[in-house]
Write a protein that holds these residues in place. Structure first.
Motif, PDB file in Angstrom:
ATOM      1  N   MET A   1       0.864  -1.177  -0.011  1.00 28.65           N
ATOM      2  CA  MET A   1      -0.009   0.131  -0.081  1.00 28.65           C
ATOM      3  C   MET A   1       0.788   1.108  -0.018  1.00 28.65           C
ATOM      4  SD  MET A   1      -3.210   0.751   2.879  1.00 28.65           S
ATOM      5  CE  MET A   1      -3.176   2.568   3.183  1.00 28.65           C
ATOM      6  N   THR A   2       0.600   2.000  -0.807  1.00 34.13           N
ATOM      7  CA  THR A   2       1.392   3.208  -0.956  1.00 34.13           C
ATOM      8  C   THR A   2       0.701   4.582   0.026  1.00 34.13           C
ATOM      9  OG1 THR A   2       1.779   2.799  -3.123  1.00 34.13           O
ATOM     10  CG2 THR A   2       2.190   5.126  -2.569  1.00 34.13           C
ATOM     11  N   GLU A   3       1.714   4.951   0.726  1.00 31.25           N
ATOM     12  CA  GLU A   3       0.997   6.159   1.454  1.00 31.25           C
ATOM     13  C   GLU A   3       1.077   7.448   1.139  1.00 31.25           C
ATOM     14  OE1 GLU A   3       2.816   6.062   5.902  1.00 31.25           O
ATOM     15  OE2 GLU A   3       4.512   5.780   4.383  1.00 31.25           O
ATOM     16  N   THR A   4       0.147   8.273   1.172  1.00 28.87           N
ATOM     17  CA  THR A   4      -0.216   9.417   0.789  1.00 28.87           C
ATOM     18  C   THR A   4       0.253  10.465   1.466  1.00 28.87           C
ATOM     19  OG1 THR A   4      -1.926   8.713  -0.603  1.00 28.87           O
ATOM     20  CG2 THR A   4      -1.915  11.128  -0.362  1.00 28.87           C
ATOM     21  N   TRP A   5       1.245  11.314   1.088  1.00 27.79           N
ATOM     22  CA  TRP A   5       1.781  12.410   2.108  1.00 27.79           C
ATOM     23  C   TRP A   5       1.300  13.737   1.853  1.00 27.79           C
ATOM     24  CZ3 TRP A   5       5.818  11.550   5.104  1.00 27.79           C
ATOM     25  CH2 TRP A   5       6.623  10.221   5.050  1.00 27.79           C
ATOM     26  N   ILE A   6       1.164  14.349   3.100  1.00 25.17           N
ATOM     27  CA  ILE A   6       0.818  15.622   3.332  1.00 25.17           C
ATOM     28  C   ILE A   6       2.028  16.305   3.587  1.00 25.17           C
ATOM     29  CG2 ILE A   6      -0.564  17.342   4.551  1.00 25.17           C
ATOM     30  CD1 ILE A   6      -1.954  14.909   5.696  1.00 25.17           C
ATOM     31  N   TYR A   7       2.011  17.405   2.675  1.00 29.42           N
ATOM     32  CA  TYR A   7       3.623  18.356   2.576  1.00 29.42           C
ATOM     33  C   TYR A   7       3.189  19.686   2.584  1.00 29.42           C
ATOM     34  CZ  TYR A   7       8.536  19.247   2.230  1.00 29.42           C
ATOM     35  OH  TYR A   7       9.926  19.530   2.420  1.00 29.42           O
ATOM     36  N   GLU A   8       3.018  20.373   3.145  1.00 25.11           N
ATOM     37  CA  GLU A   8       2.683  22.003   3.072  1.00 25.11           C
ATOM     38  C   GLU A   8       3.990  22.886   3.604  1.00 25.11           C
ATOM     39  OE1 GLU A   8      -1.294  22.508   5.016  1.00 25.11           O
ATOM     40  OE2 GLU A   8      -1.904  20.635   3.895  1.00 25.11           O
ATOM     41  N   ARG A   9       4.548  23.656   2.850  1.00 24.86           N
ATOM     42  CA  ARG A   9       5.630  24.395   3.210  1.00 24.86           C
ATOM     43  C   ARG A   9       5.673  25.531   2.114  1.00 24.86           C
ATOM     44  NH1 ARG A   9       7.833  23.171  -1.474  1.00 24.86           N
ATOM     45  NH2 ARG A   9       8.278  21.188  -2.196  1.00 24.86           N
ATOM     46  N   THR A  10       6.444  26.368   2.462  1.00 26.42           N
ATOM     47  CA  THR A  10       6.608  27.871   1.768  1.00 26.42           C
ATOM     48  C   THR A  10       7.253  27.573   0.366  1.00 26.42           C
ATOM     49  OG1 THR A  10       8.669  28.205   2.651  1.00 26.42           O
ATOM     50  CG2 THR A  10       6.932  29.251   3.647  1.00 26.42           C
ATOM     51  N   ALA A  11       7.239  28.243  -0.687  1.00 26.81           N
ATOM     52  CA  ALA A  11       7.741  27.599  -1.902  1.00 26.81           C
ATOM     53  C   ALA A  11       9.233  27.527  -2.038  1.00 26.81           C
ATOM     54  CB  ALA A  11       7.429  29.063  -3.024  1.00 26.81           C
ATOM     55  N   ASP A  12       9.894  28.284  -1.025  1.00 25.53           N
ATOM     56  CA  ASP A  12      11.413  28.331  -0.739  1.00 25.53           C
ATOM     57  C   ASP A  12      11.680  27.235   0.186  1.00 25.53           C
ATOM     58  OD1 ASP A  12      10.857  29.612   1.480  1.00 25.53           O
ATOM     59  OD2 ASP A  12      12.266  31.297   1.061  1.00 25.53           O
ATOM     60  N   ASN A  13      10.871  26.578   0.741  1.00 21.86           N
ATOM     61  CA  ASN A  13      11.224  25.661   1.745  1.00 21.86           C
ATOM     62  C   ASN A  13      11.651  26.081   2.729  1.00 21.86           C
ATOM     63  OD1 ASN A  13      10.608  22.994   2.458  1.00 21.86           O
ATOM     64  ND2 ASN A  13      12.554  22.244   1.535  1.00 21.86           N
ATOM     65  N   SER A  14      11.564  27.250   3.101  1.00 20.10           N
ATOM     66  CA  SER A  14      12.367  27.882   4.538  1.00 20.10           C
ATOM     67  C   SER A  14      11.357  27.660   5.692  1.00 20.10           C
ATOM     68  CB  SER A  14      12.835  29.390   4.223  1.00 20.10           C
ATOM     69  OG  SER A  14      11.497  30.161   4.034  1.00 20.10           O
ATOM     70  N   ALA A  15      10.131  27.354   5.419  1.00 22.38           N
ATOM     71  CA  ALA A  15       8.979  27.041   6.480  1.00 22.38           C
ATOM     72  C   ALA A  15       8.461  25.770   6.068  1.00 22.38           C
ATOM     73  CB  ALA A  15       8.226  28.118   6.665  1.00 22.38           C
ATOM     74  N   ARG A  16       7.867  25.084   7.108  1.00 21.84           N
ATOM     75  CA  ARG A  16       7.189  23.746   6.659  1.00 21.84           C
ATOM     76  C   ARG A  16       6.021  23.904   7.753  1.00 21.84           C
ATOM     77  NH1 ARG A  16       9.664  18.640   8.545  1.00 21.84           N
ATOM     78  NH2 ARG A  16       8.513  18.844  10.390  1.00 21.84           N
ATOM     79  N   PHE A  17       4.725  23.803   7.251  1.00 20.75           N
ATOM     80  CA  PHE A  17       3.447  23.710   8.121  1.00 20.75           C
ATOM     81  C   PHE A  17       3.112  22.457   8.608  1.00 20.75           C
ATOM     82  CE2 PHE A  17       3.708  27.539   5.243  1.00 20.75           C
ATOM     83  CZ  PHE A  17       3.873  28.354   6.145  1.00 20.75           C
ATOM     84  N   VAL A  18       3.054  21.648   7.511  1.00 20.04           N
ATOM     85  CA  VAL A  18       2.371  20.255   7.751  1.00 20.04           C
ATOM     86  C   VAL A  18       3.311  19.119   7.229  1.00 20.04           C
ATOM     87  CG1 VAL A  18       0.548  18.943   7.609  1.00 20.04           C
ATOM     88  CG2 VAL A  18      -0.134  21.311   7.831  1.00 20.04           C
ATOM     89  N   LEU A  19       3.511  17.998   7.931  1.00 23.33           N
ATOM     90  CA  LEU A  19       4.244  16.912   7.310  1.00 23.33           C
ATOM     91  C   LEU A  19       3.552  15.780   7.800  1.00 23.33           C
ATOM     92  CD1 LEU A  19       6.439  15.471   5.413  1.00 23.33           C
ATOM     93  CD2 LEU A  19       7.766  15.496   7.736  1.00 23.33           C
ATOM     94  N   GLY A  20       2.976  14.770   6.916  1.00 22.19           N
ATOM     95  CA  GLY A  20       2.413  13.664   7.583  1.00 22.19           C
ATOM     96  C   GLY A  20       2.010  12.674   6.274  1.00 22.19           C
ATOM     97  N   THR A  21       0.982  11.769   6.881  1.00 25.33           N
ATOM     98  CA  THR A  21       0.124  10.936   5.824  1.00 25.33           C
ATOM     99  C   THR A  21      -1.406  11.123   6.103  1.00 25.33           C
ATOM    100  OG1 THR A  21       0.323   9.265   7.552  1.00 25.33           O
ATOM    101  CG2 THR A  21       2.077   9.427   5.924  1.00 25.33           C
ATOM    102  N   VAL A  22      -1.879  10.854   4.874  1.00 25.46           N
ATOM    103  CA  VAL A  22      -3.304  10.903   4.938  1.00 25.46           C
ATOM    104  C   VAL A  22      -3.893   9.688   5.764  1.00 25.46           C
ATOM    105  CG1 VAL A  22      -5.322  10.947   3.426  1.00 25.46           C
ATOM    106  CG2 VAL A  22      -3.347  12.305   2.727  1.00 25.46           C
ATOM    107  N   GLY A  23      -4.980  10.254   6.645  1.00 24.74           N
ATOM    108  CA  GLY A  23      -5.722   9.130   7.145  1.00 24.74           C
ATOM    109  C   GLY A  23      -7.095   9.506   8.005  1.00 24.74           C
ATOM    110  N   VAL A  24      -7.857   8.639   8.348  1.00 27.89           N
ATOM    111  CA  VAL A  24      -8.905   9.142   9.057  1.00 27.89           C
ATOM    112  C   VAL A  24      -8.605   9.209  10.328  1.00 27.89           C
ATOM    113  CG1 VAL A  24     -11.526   8.206   9.677  1.00 27.89           C
ATOM    114  CG2 VAL A  24     -10.579   7.608   7.462  1.00 27.89           C
TER     115      VAL A  24
END
Length: 170
Positions: A1-24
């Protein structure tokens, strides 16, 4: 099973808001600031969060932070917080929670003392989680100083136990 990632960051990657995997039913962890972890490339902290999620019946995990600026050492964080970064961080967290009653792990350890603005960042995040009735927990007993443990220094044998974020902030 392939994990679906959540990855929210600034365009320049100097800040990251969310990192994780999708689930209920994700285990949501709040640390101090993001380091180098990225999808498919967890650092020590993220690896431990993944382990706690798997061992405690969660189907996914998410890593959030009090302050989203990337720094391998919290001493490299801004001396004065950037209000726009704070607002963006709280917006991303509110979007992630989306009114769900999730389990939130307090996981900043003594590092919350590394910048005087970090408790204020926690207050903003706590208000977002309170609006959804989220349950805060810590890993094992609190440190002697009263701070919750950082996951990289925690043992999997230690239980997730209730953490009163309002009392902690008072």
């Amino acid at each position: 099973m392939t994990e679906t990632w959540i990855y929210e960051r600034t365009a320049d990657n100097s800040a990251r808001f969310v990192l994780g995997t999708v689930g209920v039913n994700p285990l949501v962890c709040v640390g101090v600031n993001p380091s180098t972890a990225a999808p498919g490339d967890p650092d020590r902290t993220v690896s431990k969060v993944m382990g706690f999620a798997a061992r405690n019946g969660f189907d996914s995990w998410v890593m959030l932070n009090l302050y989203p600026q990337r720094a391998t050492d919290p001493k490299g964080m801004h001396l004065v917080h950037d209000p726009q970064l704070q607002a963006d961080n709280e917006r991303h967290i509110a979007d992630l929670i989306g009114g769900r009653q999730l389990t939130i792990v307090a996981a900043w350890g003594e590092l919350i003392r590394s910048r005087p603005y970090l408790p204020q960042m926690l207050e903003g995040i706590a208000s977002v989680t309170d609006a959804s009735g989220c349950d805060w927990v810590s890993i094992g007993d609190l440190l002697k100083s009263g701070h919750p443990r950082h996951p990289s220094r925690a043992r999997y044998a230690w239980p997730l136990q209730s953490f009163d974020v309002a009392s902690y902030l008072a």
